[in-house]
Design a protein around this motif. Structure first.
Motif, PDB file in Angstrom:
ATOM      1  N   ALA A 169       0.889  -1.254   0.098  1.00 12.39           N
ATOM      2  CA  ALA A 169       0.117   0.047   0.058  1.00 12.39           C
ATOM      3  C   ALA A 169       0.979   1.378   0.101  1.00 12.39           C
ATOM      4  O   ALA A 169       0.530   2.115  -0.819  1.00 12.39           O
ATOM      5  CB  ALA A 169      -0.959   0.163   1.222  1.00 12.39           C
ATOM      6  N   PHE A 170       1.977   1.223   0.858  1.00 16.96           N
ATOM      7  CA  PHE A 170       2.862   2.456   0.791  1.00 16.96           C
ATOM      8  C   PHE A 170       3.670   2.536  -0.712  1.00 16.96           C
ATOM      9  O   PHE A 170       3.748   3.533  -1.050  1.00 16.96           O
ATOM     10  CB  PHE A 170       3.818   2.146   1.994  1.00 16.96           C
ATOM     11  N   LEU A 171       3.948   1.383  -1.171  1.00 16.19           N
ATOM     12  CA  LEU A 171       4.530   1.227  -2.332  1.00 16.19           C
ATOM     13  C   LEU A 171       3.515   2.068  -3.504  1.00 16.19           C
ATOM     14  O   LEU A 171       4.160   3.028  -3.968  1.00 16.19           O
ATOM     15  CB  LEU A 171       4.791  -0.079  -2.992  1.00 16.19           C
ATOM     16  N   GLY A 172       2.261   1.559  -3.413  1.00 16.45           N
ATOM     17  CA  GLY A 172       1.303   2.322  -4.425  1.00 16.45           C
ATOM     18  C   GLY A 172       1.072   3.858  -4.018  1.00 16.45           C
ATOM     19  O   GLY A 172       1.043   4.499  -4.790  1.00 16.45           O
ATOM     20  N   TYR A 173       1.416   4.162  -2.731  1.00 18.05           N
ATOM     21  CA  TYR A 173       1.081   5.660  -2.363  1.00 18.05           C
ATOM     22  C   TYR A 173       2.264   6.482  -2.971  1.00 18.05           C
ATOM     23  O   TYR A 173       2.062   7.541  -3.584  1.00 18.05           O
ATOM     24  CB  TYR A 173       1.130   5.797  -0.737  1.00 18.05           C
ATOM     25  N   GLU A 174       3.416   5.950  -2.876  1.00 15.91           N
ATOM     26  CA  GLU A 174       4.622   6.567  -3.466  1.00 15.91           C
ATOM     27  C   GLU A 174       4.617   6.583  -5.014  1.00 15.91           C
ATOM     28  O   GLU A 174       4.709   7.667  -5.795  1.00 15.91           O
ATOM     29  CB  GLU A 174       5.891   5.838  -3.054  1.00 15.91           C
ATOM     30  N   ALA A 175       4.032   5.567  -5.776  1.00 19.24           N
ATOM     31  CA  ALA A 175       4.135   5.628  -6.976  1.00 19.24           C
ATOM     32  C   ALA A 175       2.915   6.457  -7.498  1.00 19.24           C
ATOM     33  O   ALA A 175       3.188   7.187  -8.542  1.00 19.24           O
ATOM     34  CB  ALA A 175       3.517   4.331  -7.618  1.00 19.24           C
ATOM     35  N   PRO A 196      -0.851 -11.700  -4.142  1.00 20.22           N
ATOM     36  CA  PRO A 196      -1.770 -11.777  -5.578  1.00 20.22           C
ATOM     37  C   PRO A 196      -1.635 -10.466  -6.366  1.00 20.22           C
ATOM     38  O   PRO A 196      -1.448  -9.307  -5.918  1.00 20.22           O
ATOM     39  CB  PRO A 196      -3.081 -11.856  -4.818  1.00 20.22           C
ATOM     40  N   PHE A 197      -1.785 -10.972  -7.627  1.00 15.66           N
ATOM     41  CA  PHE A 197      -1.390  -9.763  -8.690  1.00 15.66           C
ATOM     42  C   PHE A 197      -2.485  -8.657  -8.689  1.00 15.66           C
ATOM     43  O   PHE A 197      -2.137  -7.391  -8.718  1.00 15.66           O
ATOM     44  CB  PHE A 197      -1.713 -10.391 -10.136  1.00 15.66           C
ATOM     45  N   ASN A 198      -3.868  -8.977  -7.979  1.00 13.10           N
ATOM     46  CA  ASN A 198      -4.548  -7.962  -7.914  1.00 13.10           C
ATOM     47  C   ASN A 198      -3.964  -6.641  -6.846  1.00 13.10           C
ATOM     48  O   ASN A 198      -4.506  -5.505  -7.230  1.00 13.10           O
ATOM     49  CB  ASN A 198      -5.942  -8.341  -7.410  1.00 13.10           C
ATOM     50  N   LEU A 199      -3.272  -7.094  -5.932  1.00 12.06           N
ATOM     51  CA  LEU A 199      -2.797  -6.079  -5.042  1.00 12.06           C
ATOM     52  C   LEU A 199      -1.582  -5.172  -5.602  1.00 12.06           C
ATOM     53  O   LEU A 199      -1.212  -4.107  -5.257  1.00 12.06           O
ATOM     54  CB  LEU A 199      -2.143  -6.758  -3.904  1.00 12.06           C
ATOM     55  N   VAL A 200      -0.942  -5.816  -6.669  1.00 17.08           N
ATOM     56  CA  VAL A 200       0.488  -5.175  -7.353  1.00 17.08           C
ATOM     57  C   VAL A 200       0.041  -4.688  -8.509  1.00 17.08           C
ATOM     58  O   VAL A 200       0.574  -3.699  -8.725  1.00 17.08           O
ATOM     59  CB  VAL A 200       1.244  -6.419  -7.590  1.00 17.08           C
ATOM     60  N   GLN A 201      -1.245  -4.620  -8.844  1.00 13.47           N
ATOM     61  CA  GLN A 201      -1.642  -4.311 -10.245  1.00 13.47           C
ATOM     62  C   GLN A 201      -1.521  -2.761 -10.306  1.00 13.47           C
ATOM     63  O   GLN A 201      -1.110  -1.949 -11.174  1.00 13.47           O
ATOM     64  CB  GLN A 201      -3.045  -4.798 -10.480  1.00 13.47           C
ATOM     65  N   PRO A 202      -2.054  -2.003  -9.274  1.00 12.44           N
ATOM     66  CA  PRO A 202      -1.946  -0.400  -9.352  1.00 12.44           C
ATOM     67  C   PRO A 202      -0.679   0.161  -9.635  1.00 12.44           C
ATOM     68  O   PRO A 202      -0.179   0.912 -10.434  1.00 12.44           O
ATOM     69  CB  PRO A 202      -2.495   0.219  -8.040  1.00 12.44           C
ATOM     70  N   PHE A 203       0.465  -0.631  -8.886  1.00 13.76           N
ATOM     71  CA  PHE A 203       1.687  -0.281  -9.128  1.00 13.76           C
ATOM     72  C   PHE A 203       2.167  -0.500 -10.616  1.00 13.76           C
ATOM     73  O   PHE A 203       2.851  -0.043 -11.117  1.00 13.76           O
ATOM     74  CB  PHE A 203       2.783  -1.177  -7.935  1.00 13.76           C
TER      75      PHE A 203
END
Length: 408
Positions: A169-175, A196-203
């Protein structure tokens, strides 16, 4: 006495200052009335009556010293009065009485940041996220405002034992805020976790939008090594799930599809050329549309030669402009765009090969099933189209570019 208490309870169900004061007069031992009086004085009047609010909250805590929410309310009033000693004591008491309530940790962290003691907020933010991931976004916003250094979050708010999903989630925030270098560092620390990929997909999408194709490819390959994404294709085949043996993710570097009217898409048709499944497209209504029902993004190298092989068959394709495969530069379609010959009429399974060379700056291909509009009679398309065994492989340097051909 019972009648007086009942009437006080009725008056106490409002947020009117005078009625609450009357309720407290009738039942002076009920701490709830004093807490409500404090809240009304603090938040529900045109001019906050902070001193009165503090007195009401103090009375509530004396009557019910083990009610954590009363101590938290007292801390808020003391903050408004700039009485730091009172706030500190009251918040500590609230946390002691209710150590598993996230909002008290959140209130305490904000208190320390607001009173210019930001380092004291860090353990409370760390505790907060261990209690509730719902506070992740507000916590990251607060830290960005208070510290401006993502390494503080990584080192002192997110512990090494923190849930990888929280770090993601922090990775997504920074991205999302354009700090892809920081996001990449975070990913390197959690790339071995089973996510799971669905969590990684936004990044992943952020990387593609920013043109960070190599980093997106690294993330995809990390997920394949984890087993989060199946990796059974031949190592040199750049097309993922080219034999359609798995249900597509509709994301990432897997097949993606658009739900279009009058086209039925089936990724598990059993009449495969090889294996158990293939892709089938049924054009159910006669129309002369340009359509792209299925596509896949494929990382490639600039100025390089590739060989695309696949098998197709068709049934009653009516138009002279039938379905075909197209490859174009995703980031700059005008710089590179090539297509195979269309499939028309009724044909059995047959292999096709298409060789091409990417543009000087091409790094991401869009490989798709595509049908352009027909310009001759009969223009309308109906019928069925099958696709299987799709493979894209680099060729040796100097391989000659040739047009589509049928092989025996």
């Amino acid at each position: 006495v019972a009648t007086r208490w009942a009437y006080a309870e009725r008056l106490g169900n409002t947020n009117q200052l005078q009625q609450l004061q009357r309720a407290a007069d009738l039942d002076a031992r009920n701490p709830e009335f004093y807490d409500k009086l404090g809240l009304v004085c603090l938040f529900s009047v045109d001019t906050p009556r902070t001193a009165e609010a503090v007195k009401y909250f103090e009375r509530a805590t004396r009557l019910a010293p083990r009610r954590a929410e009363y101590w938290a309310d007292l801390a808020s009033a003391c903050d408004w009065s700039a009485d730091l000693a009172c706030s500190d004591v009251s918040l500590n008491q609230a946390l002691k009485l209710s150590p598993l309530t996230p909002r008290f940790e959140w209130q305490t962290a904000n208190h320390y940041i607001r009173t210019q003691r930001a380092p004291l907020a860090l353990p409370h933010l760390r505790r907060l996220l261990s209690l509730s991931a719902e506070y992740a976004q507000p916590t990251f916003d607060l830290c960005a405002h208070a510290f401006g250094d993502p390494d503080i979050v990584l080192g002192q708010v997110l512990s090494p034992q923190s849930d990888p999903a929280l770090k993601l989630a922090f990775l997504g925030y920074e991205a999302a805020h354009g700090r892809l270098d920081v996001a990449a560092r975070i990913w390197s620390g959690i790339s071995t976790a089973h996510l799971p990929f669905n969590l990684v997909q936004p990044f992943f999408l952020r990387l593609l939008d920013a043109g960070e194709i190599e980093q997106a490819e690294t993330v995809w390959n990390d997920l394949r090594r984890q087993g989060a994404i199946s990796a059974s294709e031949a190592a040199d085949n750049l097309v993922y799930n080219g034999s359609f043996e798995r249900v597509p993710l509709n994301a990432g570097f897997d097949w993606q599809f658009n739900k279009l009217p009058y086209i039925h898409t089936d990724f598990a048709d059993p009449s495969a050329a090889a294996g158990a499944h293939c892709l089938r497209l049924d054009f159910t209504v006669a129309r002369n549309d340009e359509v792209e029902p299925v596509f896949q993004l494929v990382p490639v190298r600039p100025s390089s030669s590739y060989s695309l092989t696949f098998q197709v068959r068709s049934a009653r394709i009516t138009s002279d402009s039938g379905p075909r495969l197209r490859v174009l530069d995703t980031l700059d379609p005008a710089s590179f765009n090539a297509q195979t010959e269309g499939t028309v009429g009724t044909t059995p399974w047959h292999p096709l090969t298409f060789r091409f060379r990417t543009g000087a700056h091409t790094r991401l291909l869009r490989l798709s099933v595509w049908r352009p509009r027909s310009r001759t009679f009969p223009p309308n398309l109906t019928g069925s189209f099958w696709l299987d065994d799709v493979s894209l492989k680099p060729e040796s340097p100097g391989a000659e570019s040739r047009s589509t051909k049928r092989e025996p």
